[in-house]
Motif scaffolding. Structure first.
Motif, PDB file in Angstrom:
ATOM      1  N   MET A   7      36.865  45.986  46.870  1.00  0.00           N
ATOM      2  CA  MET A   7      35.924  45.222  47.689  1.00  0.00           C
ATOM      3  C   MET A   7      34.581  45.085  46.985  1.00  0.00           C
ATOM      4  SD  MET A   7      36.474  46.685  51.538  1.00  0.00           S
ATOM      5  CE  MET A   7      38.074  46.691  52.346  1.00  0.00           C
ATOM      6  N   GLU A   8      34.142  46.163  46.364  1.00  0.00           N
ATOM      7  CA  GLU A   8      32.864  46.124  45.658  1.00  0.00           C
ATOM      8  C   GLU A   8      32.926  45.157  44.476  1.00  0.00           C
ATOM      9  OE1 GLU A   8      29.616  49.205  43.641  1.00  0.00           O
ATOM     10  OE2 GLU A   8      31.598  49.921  44.255  1.00  0.00           O
ATOM     11  N   ILE A   9      34.046  45.167  43.754  1.00  0.00           N
ATOM     12  CA  ILE A   9      34.210  44.239  42.631  1.00  0.00           C
ATOM     13  C   ILE A   9      34.192  42.801  43.144  1.00  0.00           C
ATOM     14  CG2 ILE A   9      35.849  43.417  40.903  1.00  0.00           C
ATOM     15  CD1 ILE A   9      36.712  46.351  40.517  1.00  0.00           C
ATOM     16  N   PHE A  10      34.901  42.539  44.231  1.00  0.00           N
ATOM     17  CA  PHE A  10      34.918  41.196  44.814  1.00  0.00           C
ATOM     18  C   PHE A  10      33.505  40.749  45.199  1.00  0.00           C
ATOM     19  CE2 PHE A  10      34.967  38.867  48.911  1.00  0.00           C
ATOM     20  CZ  PHE A  10      35.451  37.647  48.450  1.00  0.00           C
ATOM     21  N   ALA A  11      32.755  41.613  45.872  1.00  0.00           N
ATOM     22  CA  ALA A  11      31.390  41.270  46.280  1.00  0.00           C
ATOM     23  C   ALA A  11      30.501  41.025  45.074  1.00  0.00           C
ATOM     24  CB  ALA A  11      30.804  42.385  47.148  1.00  0.00           C
ATOM     25  N   ARG A  12      30.698  41.816  44.008  1.00  0.00           N
ATOM     26  CA  ARG A  12      29.880  41.640  42.811  1.00  0.00           C
ATOM     27  C   ARG A  12      30.225  40.326  42.097  1.00  0.00           C
ATOM     28  NH1 ARG A  12      26.950  45.565  39.900  1.00  0.00           N
ATOM     29  NH2 ARG A  12      27.217  46.801  41.804  1.00  0.00           N
ATOM     30  N   VAL A  13      31.492  39.945  42.096  1.00  0.00           N
ATOM     31  CA  VAL A  13      31.894  38.668  41.496  1.00  0.00           C
ATOM     32  C   VAL A  13      31.223  37.511  42.222  1.00  0.00           C
ATOM     33  CG1 VAL A  13      33.829  37.075  41.187  1.00  0.00           C
ATOM     34  CG2 VAL A  13      34.087  39.479  40.564  1.00  0.00           C
ATOM     35  N   VAL A  14      31.206  37.579  43.552  1.00  0.00           N
ATOM     36  CA  VAL A  14      30.587  36.509  44.337  1.00  0.00           C
ATOM     37  C   VAL A  14      29.094  36.429  44.059  1.00  0.00           C
ATOM     38  CG1 VAL A  14      30.038  35.710  46.671  1.00  0.00           C
ATOM     39  CG2 VAL A  14      32.325  36.597  46.157  1.00  0.00           C
ATOM     40  N   ALA A  16      27.396  37.606  41.480  1.00  0.00           N
ATOM     41  CA  ALA A  16      27.096  37.322  40.072  1.00  0.00           C
ATOM     42  C   ALA A  16      27.489  35.906  39.674  1.00  0.00           C
ATOM     43  CB  ALA A  16      27.794  38.328  39.166  1.00  0.00           C
ATOM     44  N   GLY A  17      28.455  35.323  40.364  1.00  0.00           N
ATOM     45  CA  GLY A  17      28.845  33.951  40.088  1.00  0.00           C
ATOM     46  C   GLY A  17      30.001  33.783  39.135  1.00  0.00           C
ATOM     47  N   SER A  18      30.453  34.887  38.526  1.00  0.00           N
ATOM     48  CA  SER A  18      31.600  34.808  37.612  1.00  0.00           C
ATOM     49  C   SER A  18      32.162  36.213  37.407  1.00  0.00           C
ATOM     50  CB  SER A  18      31.194  34.217  36.264  1.00  0.00           C
ATOM     51  OG  SER A  18      30.402  35.133  35.526  1.00  0.00           O
ATOM     52  N   MET A  19      33.397  36.255  36.954  1.00  0.00           N
ATOM     53  CA  MET A  19      34.028  37.547  36.708  1.00  0.00           C
ATOM     54  C   MET A  19      33.437  38.239  35.489  1.00  0.00           C
ATOM     55  SD  MET A  19      38.014  36.944  37.735  1.00  0.00           S
ATOM     56  CE  MET A  19      38.449  36.261  39.341  1.00  0.00           C
ATOM     57  N   SER A  20      33.097  37.441  34.478  1.00  0.00           N
ATOM     58  CA  SER A  20      32.530  38.053  33.278  1.00  0.00           C
ATOM     59  C   SER A  20      31.165  38.660  33.569  1.00  0.00           C
ATOM     60  CB  SER A  20      32.424  37.020  32.161  1.00  0.00           C
ATOM     61  OG  SER A  20      31.643  35.902  32.571  1.00  0.00           O
ATOM     62  N   ALA A  21      30.343  37.957  34.365  1.00  0.00           N
ATOM     63  CA  ALA A  21      29.029  38.490  34.709  1.00  0.00           C
ATOM     64  C   ALA A  21      29.155  39.743  35.565  1.00  0.00           C
ATOM     65  CB  ALA A  21      28.213  37.429  35.449  1.00  0.00           C
ATOM     66  N   ALA A  22      30.101  39.731  36.507  1.00  0.00           N
ATOM     67  CA  ALA A  22      30.330  40.919  37.337  1.00  0.00           C
ATOM     68  C   ALA A  22      30.812  42.080  36.480  1.00  0.00           C
ATOM     69  CB  ALA A  22      31.344  40.597  38.437  1.00  0.00           C
ATOM     70  N   GLY A  23      31.679  41.773  35.505  1.00  0.00           N
ATOM     71  CA  GLY A  23      32.166  42.819  34.619  1.00  0.00           C
ATOM     72  C   GLY A  23      31.047  43.472  33.830  1.00  0.00           C
ATOM     73  N   ARG A  24      30.121  42.649  33.325  1.00  0.00           N
ATOM     74  CA  ARG A  24      28.989  43.216  32.585  1.00  0.00           C
ATOM     75  C   ARG A  24      28.150  44.119  33.473  1.00  0.00           C
ATOM     76  NH1 ARG A  24      28.961  37.929  30.440  1.00  0.00           N
ATOM     77  NH2 ARG A  24      27.322  37.277  31.898  1.00  0.00           N
ATOM     78  N   GLU A  25      27.934  43.702  34.714  1.00  0.00           N
ATOM     79  CA  GLU A  25      27.122  44.522  35.622  1.00  0.00           C
ATOM     80  C   GLU A  25      27.793  45.846  35.950  1.00  0.00           C
ATOM     81  OE1 GLU A  25      26.250  42.225  39.074  1.00  0.00           O
ATOM     82  OE2 GLU A  25      25.025  40.734  38.008  1.00  0.00           O
ATOM     83  N   ASN A  27      30.219  47.279  34.009  1.00  0.00           N
ATOM     84  CA  ASN A  27      30.769  47.880  32.788  1.00  0.00           C
ATOM     85  C   ASN A  27      32.303  47.840  32.802  1.00  0.00           C
ATOM     86  OD1 ASN A  27      30.429  49.033  30.248  1.00  0.00           O
ATOM     87  ND2 ASN A  27      30.576  51.134  31.039  1.00  0.00           N
ATOM     88  N   LEU A  28      32.843  46.696  33.201  1.00  0.00           N
ATOM     89  CA  LEU A  28      34.285  46.468  33.209  1.00  0.00           C
ATOM     90  C   LEU A  28      34.586  45.206  32.417  1.00  0.00           C
ATOM     91  CD1 LEU A  28      35.033  47.042  37.021  1.00  0.00           C
ATOM     92  CD2 LEU A  28      35.466  48.659  35.166  1.00  0.00           C
ATOM     93  N   SER A  29      35.763  45.133  31.840  1.00  0.00           N
ATOM     94  CA  SER A  29      36.148  43.927  31.120  1.00  0.00           C
ATOM     95  C   SER A  29      36.517  42.830  32.107  1.00  0.00           C
ATOM     96  CB  SER A  29      37.336  44.215  30.207  1.00  0.00           C
ATOM     97  OG  SER A  29      38.514  44.419  30.980  1.00  0.00           O
ATOM     98  N   PRO A  30      36.353  41.541  31.727  1.00  0.00           N
ATOM     99  CA  PRO A  30      36.768  40.446  32.611  1.00  0.00           C
ATOM    100  C   PRO A  30      38.235  40.552  33.017  1.00  0.00           C
ATOM    101  CG  PRO A  30      35.418  39.605  30.824  1.00  0.00           C
ATOM    102  CD  PRO A  30      35.696  41.036  30.502  1.00  0.00           C
ATOM    103  N   VAL A  32      39.996  43.293  33.525  1.00  0.00           N
ATOM    104  CA  VAL A  32      40.122  44.296  34.583  1.00  0.00           C
ATOM    105  C   VAL A  32      39.620  43.735  35.915  1.00  0.00           C
ATOM    106  CG1 VAL A  32      39.264  46.517  35.399  1.00  0.00           C
ATOM    107  CG2 VAL A  32      40.020  46.266  33.032  1.00  0.00           C
ATOM    108  N   VAL A  33      38.495  43.019  35.866  1.00  0.00           N
ATOM    109  CA  VAL A  33      37.947  42.429  37.084  1.00  0.00           C
ATOM    110  C   VAL A  33      38.939  41.444  37.685  1.00  0.00           C
ATOM    111  CG1 VAL A  33      36.135  40.943  38.012  1.00  0.00           C
ATOM    112  CG2 VAL A  33      35.553  42.730  36.361  1.00  0.00           C
ATOM    113  N   SER A  34      39.507  40.577  36.839  1.00  0.00           N
ATOM    114  CA  SER A  34      40.481  39.598  37.318  1.00  0.00           C
ATOM    115  C   SER A  34      41.700  40.278  37.930  1.00  0.00           C
ATOM    116  CB  SER A  34      40.906  38.694  36.155  1.00  0.00           C
ATOM    117  OG  SER A  34      41.858  37.746  36.588  1.00  0.00           O
ATOM    118  N   LYS A  35      42.183  41.346  37.279  1.00  0.00           N
ATOM    119  CA  LYS A  35      43.353  42.072  37.780  1.00  0.00           C
ATOM    120  C   LYS A  35      43.066  42.689  39.152  1.00  0.00           C
ATOM    121  CE  LYS A  35      46.507  45.845  36.591  1.00  0.00           C
ATOM    122  NZ  LYS A  35      46.849  46.882  35.571  1.00  0.00           N
ATOM    123  N   ARG A  36      41.860  43.255  39.313  1.00  0.00           N
ATOM    124  CA  ARG A  36      41.533  43.891  40.593  1.00  0.00           C
ATOM    125  C   ARG A  36      41.381  42.856  41.706  1.00  0.00           C
ATOM    126  NH1 ARG A  36      39.823  49.276  39.410  1.00  0.00           N
ATOM    127  NH2 ARG A  36      39.609  49.601  41.667  1.00  0.00           N
TER     128      ARG A  36
END
Length: 314
Positions: A7-14, A16-25, A27-30, A32-36
């Motif tokens: 849930m936290e990853i989903f909220a951070r993606v929203v 941040a505007g992208s999975m890569s930006a959320a991943g940087r925030e 410290n996860l790879s894009p 991993v973010v996409s998989k979650r």
């Protein structure tokens, strides 16, 4: 039950505007973010995000899920703060959207005192006259000057807002003071930013609508204010904006029995939450105590503020 981290990853993606930006925030790879996110969607049995090569957008289900997820995460943050500090002490980053002129005049000068009282809190103060999407843009709250309609958000009224017609002595010397609404619309220069035209004025006979007419068009309320002081025309201004000039005689009130709707107020608006985060609560309480039902910017203007609705223009 869905994993809280997902849930936290989903909220951070929203936010941040992208999975890569959320991943940087986080410290996860894009990847991993996409998989979650995919795992969360599979568990829920619905798509939350529409993905393109350039951006993401929430589906209708995703929007509703996001609003509830941020409420859950805020409650978790509140619980952690309570346990770790023994009280709901404010900490972290508070993201606030504020109208430009009001923020400059009546929030920025008081931030020093607020931060001294809340040393574990930092504030991201965004000044803009745009109507922001609090949830979609990731704000904790917004300060709005409006006549609020029903919405899914919670609003707390912080202070009344009085808007009056006024002009400079230089303008009145050249053109005289309007004696009626008809005189105002037919013979005078009336100034307004494009998003505040026309005026809706409450008078003795109810609401009247005035379309402004001026040799200058602008989307800036601050430009309107400067033109008003320079004697270009008549404007409808809030006392929080021109109170000092009214008291100093640099502006004069006109047709005082016509004012903007009394339902317009200063509000703190935030997402509906069962547990309000301490950082939001302390900021709202600070402003409510600072302004109150008789805000400092109205001091010295009580004579006209208490005029009855059928008062005669001076």
């Amino acid at each position: 039950m869905s994993n809280l981290t997902d849930m936290e990853i989903f909220a951070r993606v929203v936010s941040a505007g992208s999975m890569s930006a959320a991943g940087r925030e986080m410290n996860l790879s894009p990847a991993v973010v996409s998989k979650r996110i995919r795992r969360l969607e599979e568990k829920l049995g619905t798509r939350l995000l529409q993905r393109t090569t350039r951006q993401i957008a929430m589906t209708e289900a995703g929007q509703g899920f996001y609003e509830r997820v941020i409420a859950i995460l805020a409650s978790v943050e509140e619980a952690e703060t309570f346990v770790s500090r023994g009280s709901a002490r404010a900490r972290g980053i508070l993201k606030v959207a504020v109208p430009t002129s009001f923020g400059r005049l009546h929030i920025a000068p008081h931030m020093g005192k607020f931060l001294i009282e809340n040393p574990d809190l930092s504030v991201n103060l965004d000044l803009s006259d745009d109507f922001v999407d609090i949830v979609g843009d990731g704000y904790d709250l917004a300060i709005r000057i409006a006549e609020l309609s029903d919405s899914s958000l919670v609003a707390r009224r912080l202070a009344p807002v009085h808007r009056i017609l006024c002009a400079s002595p230089a303008y009145l010397k050249r053109h005289g003071a309007p004696q009626s609404i008809e005189d105002l619309t037919a013979h005078h220069v009336t100034l307004a930013a494009t998003n505040q035209d026309p005026w809706r004025l409450a008078g003795p006979d109810g609401i009247v609508t005035v379309r402004t007419r001026a040799p200058i068009k602008t989307n800036s309320n601050e430009v309107v204010r400067e033109c008003l002081l320079a004697g270009v025309g008549i404007a409808l201004r809030s006392t929080w904006d021109v109170g000092p000039e009214l008291r100093a005689g640099k502006l004069q009130i006109l047709l005082p029995h016509y004012r903007a709707s009394k339902d317009v107020g200063l509000y703190a608006v935030y997402p509906s939450r069962q547990f309000l985060p301490a950082k939001v609560r302390v900021f709202i309480d600070f402003l409510a105590h600072l302004y109150g039902s008789s805000p400092y910017w109205d001091a010295g203007l009580e004579d006209w503020l208490h005029l009855p609705s059928d008062a005669r223009a001076s």
